[in-house]
Design a protein around this motif. Structure first.
Motif, mmCIF file in Angstrom:
data_model
loop_
_atom_site.group_PDB
_atom_site.id
_atom_site.type_symbol
_atom_site.label_atom_id
_atom_site.label_comp_id
_atom_site.label_asym_id
_atom_site.label_seq_id
_atom_site.Cartn_x
_atom_site.Cartn_y
_atom_site.Cartn_z
ATOM 1 N N ASN A 26 -13.189 0.651 9.006
ATOM 2 C CA ASN A 26 -12.105 1.628 8.990
ATOM 3 C C ASN A 26 -10.745 0.957 9.131
ATOM 4 N N SER A 71 -0.579 5.122 2.811
ATOM 5 C CA SER A 71 -1.276 5.866 1.762
ATOM 6 C C SER A 71 -1.160 5.119 0.429
ATOM 7 N N GLU A 129 3.135 5.832 7.665
ATOM 8 C CA GLU A 129 2.129 6.716 7.068
ATOM 9 C C GLU A 129 2.154 6.704 5.533
ATOM 10 N N HIS A 130 3.377 6.834 4.989
ATOM 11 C CA HIS A 130 3.494 6.917 3.532
ATOM 12 C C HIS A 130 3.099 5.597 2.874
ATOM 13 N N PRO A 177 -7.278 9.182 -7.887
ATOM 14 C CA PRO A 177 -6.402 8.149 -7.315
ATOM 15 C C PRO A 177 -5.269 7.753 -8.256
ATOM 16 N N LEU A 231 -7.796 3.087 7.367
ATOM 17 C CA LEU A 231 -8.025 4.468 7.773
ATOM 18 C C LEU A 231 -7.757 4.607 9.266
ATOM 19 N N ASP A 232 -7.841 3.489 9.977
ATOM 20 C CA ASP A 232 -7.649 3.488 11.420
ATOM 21 C C ASP A 232 -6.737 2.306 11.748
ATOM 22 N N VAL A 233 -6.087 2.379 12.895
ATOM 23 C CA VAL A 233 -5.197 1.268 13.257
ATOM 24 C C VAL A 233 -5.776 0.530 14.460
ATOM 25 N N ARG A 273 -3.715 2.265 0.625
ATOM 26 C CA ARG A 273 -5.067 2.768 0.391
ATOM 27 C C ARG A 273 -5.272 3.066 -1.080
ATOM 28 N N ASN A 274 -4.209 3.556 -1.711
ATOM 29 C CA ASN A 274 -4.322 3.944 -3.106
ATOM 30 C C ASN A 274 -4.464 2.738 -4.029
ATOM 31 N N TYR A 283 -2.565 10.305 -7.892
ATOM 32 C CA TYR A 283 -1.770 10.067 -6.691
ATOM 33 C C TYR A 283 -0.826 8.886 -6.893
#
Lengths: 291, 407
Positions: free
Chosen positions: A94, A123, A119-120, A152, A99-101, A126-127, A155
């Protein structure tokens, strides 16, 4: 190649611009940065006395220093992370997947320090940098296979026509060209997982993260999916795979064993460059059969 | 993510739970339709009052005998006895030099008599003896035949113009013009029939016989005072000045010095009906409030459903976040869904409201206020955005790892 991502807002107080290899990490010139570089990583859940250590070892009684998780994964490697449940492999996964810090420690993904991202930006990471494959497939319900794979890209802001083209190409690669318009409930488990793999690789991420991708599959589908992952790795994609099955770990070039949040064993089964061991064996057996 | 894509996701989300989406829309639909329809009913009833004001003639003023509202008669006793209104009072008001804002004056005497025609008997509600100016001032028009003339008044001819109800009751379907009828023992020739005004109060305004003043005085009431004087102002704006002039002239004639001790009363039709219009406004506001509450309830329904949807789709949100959906996209998707709910619900509500307003409701023909349509629809959409905002925000701020673990 992925487009440059992080010129938008550098968090204040940072001396090195994000996206640049960070100073202090020794690197030989000319070699690509490791896809994953984890240093002194800890993860604890809860606070104070009730805290539970998920990653990282207990303090050394002599020096008082706590050994964190140290990990370096080179580009093109195929790493299997093994361990019993509770060993921290899912927590590691994760964190690697953003997904996790982590509670403390540094994590450089493709040369970028993920710890300082908001946060942005996460994302976006992750993308574009990570392709996920989950044990339970995690397809979006009531959505056709091609739309799943397009998601994806949508996004990422890819135009519709280009999106469709790339999604169809990815689905063809996983052998599902005939099932573009099928919804998850119209596909078998193996097919669903192949859609998930197509979705994971359609953005051409720096690495493929697979969390027990064959845990919910029968042996035939397991072979299909693993052969697919082998092929992807052989074509140069970095793969990190979590499993507790030795059969699955046999496909990896390098096997890590986690116990109580610490890496206790690190075995290389095949060199970083070159095909994964399972493919090589297959090639050998085919050659032997011919001889 | 372009807006079109977001919209397509939103449609997909709504289509996944058709019954639930439909019921939520129904809530908004009812709210919007109720606002439009109830306001239309309230507006319709005010409109009806306004129409009847116009029917009675907004320029008309009525002077009647008696003290003003709460007039101080109990004062020093110096106030003389009430002087009745006379034809001379009317003549004085008709003087253009004293009262430049007055167009015409018609003194009236009223009585109630039984009319007979070939064995048919009918009690006429109102027998009015007056001058030809009455017709214009009271906004009474003939549908058949003609008005009686000034000559008829001077010669005290036994002619009459009858109301629509009186005509049907006495003559049936036959044309009454030129026919004779017997009113309280006196034969009258019908010269005209008034156009129907339609009833608004207890008294049927179409059950009336209008005859020349001296004829009626001669036959029934005698040559004394008149019941009231109908005054027509030059224009609707001049009614206030006309009212002042009437007061001045009559105070002079009746020898009254104290304006608080008048022995006559000047009232405009309008002032009577404004009171009724005010009541109607209260009524409309009340209806609007009830409707607004139902619209609010519809909005809460949206919030409720969106919260359920977010909880139900937590895992899906986790998946989307794991493959790189930024916060804004998730927020946009759920906001789009809730706004779509209210948009479709509101649109159907507008349609339902407009269709419903074609029917007569409790005797009132609804008149749709265009602002209420636009307003109700806009409020519905804003409610969708506002009430959808909370669940959407909750969905967007879910941490991916927790959302993925959600079962």
């Amino acid at each position: 190649m992925t487009p440059p991502l992080w010129p938008r807002r550098a968090p204040s107080g940072r001396t090195t611009p994000i996206g640049q290899p960070t100073a202090g990490v020794p690197r030989r010139p000319g070699t690509p940065p490791p896809v994953i570089e984890v240093r002194a990583l800890f993860k604890t859940y809860g606070h104070g006395d009730a805290s539970v250590r998920a990653l990282g070892g207990p303090p050394d009684p002599a020096t008082g220093r706590q050994p964190g998780v140290e990990l370096r994964v080179e580009q093109g490697d195929f790493v299997a992370v093994m361990g019993s449940s509770g060993s921290g492999k899912s927590t590691l996964m994760n964190i690697l997947g953003c997904l996790d810090v982590p509670t403390s420690g540094r994590y450089l993904l493709d040369g970028i320090d993920v710890g300082g991202l908001d946060e942005h930006q996460l994302s976006l990471v992750r993308n574009r940098k990570i392709g996920f494959v989950f044990q339970s497939f995690n397809l979006v319900p009531r959505t056709s296979a091609v739309a799943q794979v397009e998601l994806p890209l949508a996004y990422a802001g890819v135009k519709a026509a280009e999106r469709r083209r790339r999604a169809v190409a990815a689905l063809t690669l996983v052998g599902l060209a005939e099932r573009l318009d099928h919804r998850p409930n119209e596909l078998s488990g193996g097919q669903q997982q192949r859609v998930a793999v197509a979705r994971a690789l359609v953005t051409t991420p720096a690495m493929l993260l697979a969390d027990e991708p064959t845990g919910n599959l029968d042996s035939h589908s397991t072979e299909e999916v693993l052969a697919l992952v082998d092929r992807l790795n052989a074509s140069g994609r970095t793969v990190v795979l979590i499993t507790h099955e030795d059969e699955v770990a046999r496909h990896a070039k390098r096997v890590l064993r986690l116990v109580d949040g610490q890496i206790v064993e690190d075995v290389r089964q095949a060199p970083v460059g070159g095909p994964p061991p399972a493919m090589r064996e297959r090639a050998h057996s085919v050659a032997g059969g011919l001889r | 993510m372009n807006p079109f894509q977001t919209l397509r996701f939103a449609f997909g989300g709504l289509a996944a739970n058709k019954v639930r989406s439909a019921l939520t829309m129904l809530g908004v639909l009812i709210g919007v339709a109720a606002v439009i329809l109830l306001l239309a009913v309230g507006n319709g009833s005010s409109q009806a009052v306004k129409d009847s004001i116009e029917k009675l003639g907004t320029n008309a003023l009525t002077v009647s005998s008696g003290s003003g509202f709460g007039g101080s008669r109990s004062g020093s006793g110096s106030a003389s006895a009430t002087k009745p209104l006379t034809v001379e009072d009317a003549r004085a008001l008709a003087d253009p030099s004293a009262a430049p804002h007055i167009e015409s004056v018609a003194p009236e005497v009223t009585t109630s008599q039984t009319a007979l025609n070939e064995g048919t008997s009918h009690t006429v509600g109102q027998v009015v003896g007056t001058y030809p100016a009455y017709f214009k001032a009271s906004n009474s028009k003939v549908a058949k035949g003609d008005y009686f003339s000034g000559d008829d008044v001077l010669a005290s001819r036994k002619v009459a113009v009858i109301g629509a109800t009186t005509a049907t009751d006495l003559f049936g379907t036959a044309d009454p013009v030129g026919k004779k009828m017997v009113l309280g023992g006196t034969p009258f020739t019908v010269v005209g029939v008034l156009a129907a005004k339609g009833g608004t109060g207890f008294q049927d305004p179409d059950d009336v016989v209008v005859a020349p003043l001296p004829t009626v005085q001669n036959a029934f009431t005698g040559f004394g005072s008149v019941s009231q004087i109908l005054v027509e102002a030059k224009s609707a704006e001049a009614t206030t000045e006309a009212q002042g002039e009437i007061t001045t002239v009559l105070m002079g004639r009746h020898g009254i010095k104290d304006p608080a001790a008048l022995d006559f009363r000047v009232s405009s039709q309008e002032s009577l009906l404004t009171t009724q219009a005010d009541t109607n406004k209260t009524f409309t506001v009340l209806l609007g409030a009830v409707a607004a509450i139902s619209l609010l309830v519809g909005g809460i329904g949206i919030t409720n459903i969106m919260l359920v949807t977010v909880t139900e789709r937590t895992r899906e949100i986790g998946i989307r976040k794991a493959i790189g959906a930024p916060r804004g996209v998730i927020l946009g998707q759920f906001l789009a869904e809730s706004t779509l709910l209210s948009l479709i619900g509101g649109g159907l509500g507008v349609a339902a409201g407009l269709i419903g307003s074609h029917f007569t409701i409790v005797g009132i023909k609804p008149v749709v206020i265009p602002e209420s349509v636009v307003g109700a629809f806009a409020i519905a959409v804003v409610i969708g955005l506002f009430f959808g905002g909370y669940p959407a925000n909750r969905a967007a701020s879910l941490r991916p790892i927790e959302a993925l673990r959600h079962e």
